[in-house]
Design an enzyme around this catalytic site. Sequence first.
Site, PDB file in Angstrom:
ATOM      1  N   SER A 136       0.856  -1.183   0.000  1.00  0.00           N
ATOM      2  CA  SER A 136       0.000   0.000   0.000  1.00  0.00           C
ATOM      3  C   SER A 136       0.895   1.237   0.000  1.00  0.00           C
ATOM      4  O   SER A 136       1.708   1.413   0.899  1.00  0.00           O
ATOM      5  CB  SER A 136      -0.883   0.008   1.255  1.00  0.00           C
ATOM      6  OG  SER A 136      -1.605   1.214   1.306  1.00  0.00           O
ATOM      7  N   LYS A 162      -1.481  -1.150  -4.191  1.00  0.00           N
ATOM      8  CA  LYS A 162      -2.610  -0.332  -3.706  1.00  0.00           C
ATOM      9  C   LYS A 162      -2.130   1.105  -3.606  1.00  0.00           C
ATOM     10  O   LYS A 162      -1.101   1.366  -2.983  1.00  0.00           O
ATOM     11  CB  LYS A 162      -3.057  -0.854  -2.341  1.00  0.00           C
ATOM     12  CG  LYS A 162      -3.978   0.071  -1.549  1.00  0.00           C
ATOM     13  CD  LYS A 162      -4.537  -0.651  -0.338  1.00  0.00           C
ATOM     14  CE  LYS A 162      -4.898   0.297   0.788  1.00  0.00           C
ATOM     15  NZ  LYS A 162      -5.474  -0.424   1.950  1.00  0.00           N
ATOM     16  N   LYS A 164      -3.409   5.322  -3.045  1.00  0.00           N
ATOM     17  CA  LYS A 164      -4.441   6.174  -2.454  1.00  0.00           C
ATOM     18  C   LYS A 164      -4.962   7.117  -3.529  1.00  0.00           C
ATOM     19  O   LYS A 164      -4.196   7.577  -4.383  1.00  0.00           O
ATOM     20  CB  LYS A 164      -3.826   7.007  -1.314  1.00  0.00           C
ATOM     21  CG  LYS A 164      -3.274   6.181  -0.187  1.00  0.00           C
ATOM     22  CD  LYS A 164      -4.372   5.508   0.531  1.00  0.00           C
ATOM     23  CE  LYS A 164      -3.830   4.578   1.587  1.00  0.00           C
ATOM     24  NZ  LYS A 164      -4.915   3.904   2.280  1.00  0.00           N
ATOM     25  N   ASP A 189      -7.508   3.010  -2.872  1.00  0.00           N
ATOM     26  CA  ASP A 189      -8.167   3.203  -1.580  1.00  0.00           C
ATOM     27  C   ASP A 189      -8.487   4.688  -1.438  1.00  0.00           C
ATOM     28  O   ASP A 189      -7.591   5.518  -1.441  1.00  0.00           O
ATOM     29  CB  ASP A 189      -7.232   2.745  -0.446  1.00  0.00           C
ATOM     30  CG  ASP A 189      -7.936   2.793   0.910  1.00  0.00           C
ATOM     31  OD1 ASP A 189      -7.342   2.335   1.896  1.00  0.00           O
ATOM     32  OD2 ASP A 189      -9.090   3.264   0.966  1.00  0.00           O
ATOM     33  N   GLU A 214     -11.488   0.768  -2.832  1.00  0.00           N
ATOM     34  CA  GLU A 214     -11.676   0.562  -1.401  1.00  0.00           C
ATOM     35  C   GLU A 214     -12.311   1.797  -0.776  1.00  0.00           C
ATOM     36  O   GLU A 214     -11.829   2.927  -0.973  1.00  0.00           O
ATOM     37  CB  GLU A 214     -10.318   0.276  -0.743  1.00  0.00           C
ATOM     38  CG  GLU A 214     -10.382  -0.183   0.680  1.00  0.00           C
ATOM     39  CD  GLU A 214      -8.996  -0.475   1.254  1.00  0.00           C
ATOM     40  OE1 GLU A 214      -8.030  -0.614   0.489  1.00  0.00           O
ATOM     41  OE2 GLU A 214      -8.898  -0.527   2.490  1.00  0.00           O
ATOM     42  N   ASP A 239     -13.845  -1.243   3.967  1.00  0.00           N
ATOM     43  CA  ASP A 239     -12.828  -1.298   5.021  1.00  0.00           C
ATOM     44  C   ASP A 239     -13.444  -0.656   6.258  1.00  0.00           C
ATOM     45  O   ASP A 239     -14.076  -1.327   7.064  1.00  0.00           O
ATOM     46  CB  ASP A 239     -11.565  -0.561   4.518  1.00  0.00           C
ATOM     47  CG  ASP A 239     -10.504  -0.346   5.592  1.00  0.00           C
ATOM     48  OD1 ASP A 239      -9.425   0.159   5.251  1.00  0.00           O
ATOM     49  OD2 ASP A 239     -10.756  -0.670   6.764  1.00  0.00           O
ATOM     50  N   LYS A 263      -9.543  -6.169   8.926  1.00  0.00           N
ATOM     51  CA  LYS A 263      -8.479  -5.681   9.816  1.00  0.00           C
ATOM     52  C   LYS A 263      -8.848  -6.114  11.236  1.00  0.00           C
ATOM     53  O   LYS A 263      -9.932  -5.787  11.729  1.00  0.00           O
ATOM     54  CB  LYS A 263      -8.365  -4.164   9.768  1.00  0.00           C
ATOM     55  CG  LYS A 263      -7.846  -3.640   8.434  1.00  0.00           C
ATOM     56  CD  LYS A 263      -7.709  -2.127   8.474  1.00  0.00           C
ATOM     57  CE  LYS A 263      -7.167  -1.588   7.173  1.00  0.00           C
ATOM     58  NZ  LYS A 263      -7.078  -0.105   7.188  1.00  0.00           N
ATOM     59  N   GLY A 291      -3.761  -3.437   6.293  1.00  0.00           N
ATOM     60  CA  GLY A 291      -2.697  -3.068   7.222  1.00  0.00           C
ATOM     61  C   GLY A 291      -3.003  -1.761   7.924  1.00  0.00           C
ATOM     62  O   GLY A 291      -3.820  -0.966   7.450  1.00  0.00           O
TER      63      GLY A 291
HETATM   64  O1  LIG Z   1      -0.135  -1.021   6.700  1.00  0.00           O
HETATM   65  C1  LIG Z   1      -0.092  -0.746   5.492  1.00  0.00           C
HETATM   66  O2  LIG Z   1       0.904  -0.812   4.783  1.00  0.00           O
HETATM   67  C2  LIG Z   1      -1.357  -0.226   4.840  1.00  0.00           C
HETATM   68  C3  LIG Z   1      -1.742   1.065   5.465  1.00  0.00           C
HETATM   69  C4  LIG Z   1      -2.974   1.595   4.813  1.00  0.00           C
HETATM   70  O3  LIG Z   1      -3.157   1.485   3.623  1.00  0.00           O
HETATM   71  C5  LIG Z   1      -3.949   2.238   5.651  1.00  0.00           C
HETATM   72  C6  LIG Z   1      -3.765   2.347   6.979  1.00  0.00           C
HETATM   73  C7  LIG Z   1      -4.692   3.087   7.775  1.00  0.00           C
HETATM   74  C8  LIG Z   1      -5.656   3.806   7.195  1.00  0.00           C
HETATM   75  C9  LIG Z   1      -5.596   4.011   5.772  1.00  0.00           C
HETATM   76  O4  LIG Z   1      -4.739   5.047   5.464  1.00  0.00           O
HETATM   77  C10 LIG Z   1      -5.144   2.809   4.989  1.00  0.00           C
HETATM   78  C11 LIG Z   1      -6.284   1.856   4.792  1.00  0.00           C
HETATM   79  O5  LIG Z   1      -7.428   2.313   4.829  1.00  0.00           O
HETATM   80  O6  LIG Z   1      -6.073   0.654   4.538  1.00  0.00           O
HETATM   81 MG   LIG Z   2      -8.523   1.184   3.573  1.00  0.00          MG
END
Ligand SMILES: O=C(O)CCC(=O)C1=CC=C[C@@H](O)[C@@H]1C(=O)O
Ligand SMILES: [Mg+2]
Length: 369
Positions: A136, A162, A164, A189, A214, A239, A263, A291
């Site tokens: 991500s 992934k 943003k 996402d 997402e 999510d 999660k 994550g």
């Molecule tokens: O832990 C990782 O590498 C993924 C982190 C990540 O994408 C996210 C973490 C927390 C909130 C968001 O920003 C995003 C998510 O929504 O998955």
């Molecule tokens: Mg997410």
Amino acid sequence: MLIEEFTVRRLKMRMKEPFTTSFGTLQDKQFLLIEVKDELGNSGWGESVAFEAPWYTEETVDTNLHMIRDFLIPLLIGKKLSHPDQVGEIFSPIRGNNMAKAAVEGAVWDLYAKRNNLSLAKALGGNRQSIEVGISIGLQQDLPQLIAKVQSYLDEGYKRIKVKIKPGEDIELIRGLRASFPDVPLMADANSAYTLEDTSLLKQLDEFGLLMIEQPLGYDDIVDHSVLQQELKTPICLDESIHSLTDARKAIALGSTKVINVKIGRVGGLSEAKRIHDYCMAHGIPVWCGGMLEAGIGRAHNIALTSLPNFILPGDTAGSSRYWEKDIITPEVIVLDGQIKVPSTKGIGFVPDLAAIEEFTVGKWHFTK
Ligand SMILES: O=C(O)CCC(=O)C1=CC=C[C@@H](O)[C@@H]1C(=O)O
Ligand SMILES: [Mg+2]
């Protein structure tokens, strides 16, 4: 299993590089580690995924500390448990606060697996020997920088990318990525950055063959996502909206989601995460493990969960070196050709590095019965 004592530690760790989403940017991460001990001196470890500010859900490190110290630990200390599923039952009178509950329950799951000489994966019913992982990537300064980052992670073998998106950094960003990477498994996402007013814009994503989009709409929405999914070819993945098996059941019934990002912290723990996994498997809805920029203890729990059979899409559990100069476990989590080996040793299968943990500890509380 007699729950004899807890140690709660607040850690501060600096990520190798800042992580930017539609909410903002994070680089210095504070979080809680939970250690639970039984009558035999076995230790189980859990990690809270709450951030310092309530931008992902309403929980924070401080709300977690309050809930864990003042409510959750007092409910468990001195109790004899036969299975970690009992933790969720004992916590059920407490409303919400899923990340706090999950951190404590995760420590009990690790303790239970160790006492029964089982890997956490096996204790959960998982059989995978290794898991496929994706990466991500936070919002970058510009497209060339994002393209360079994607290339570097593909070179490391990551199986899924992934990125943003947010208003103003969406269609052209994905178009640019697709121009450079026409075939890579790619998802976006949005972290709730859009509304139904953006339906025609989001429909433009359909031309790029994304694996999923997402959480495009409200962080606590299921209904509007069902309206949007009818307009999009791209599968919606929820999510933030899914806090429990009940939420998952309703979202699937309404057609709000075709994939669920599971999660552990968001859904209140491993027992509920397994129930969501099982329900989704029975209803043909694939899941993957999201994550929360975890350190090694949380990463270890994610790996164990991802060993379950319906985690068929690569998750966000990248290697330790993606985030940390030094992680708090040995060995660190290593990704080889986009795969992580699922530990077969007992419990979480990684040894907490007590020296590193002490180095990063900024607060410590001890509780005995
Ligand atoms: O832990 C990782 O590498 C993924 C982190 C990540 O994408 C996210 C973490 C927390 C909130 C968001 O920003 C995003 C998510 O929504 O998955
Ligand atoms: Mg997410």
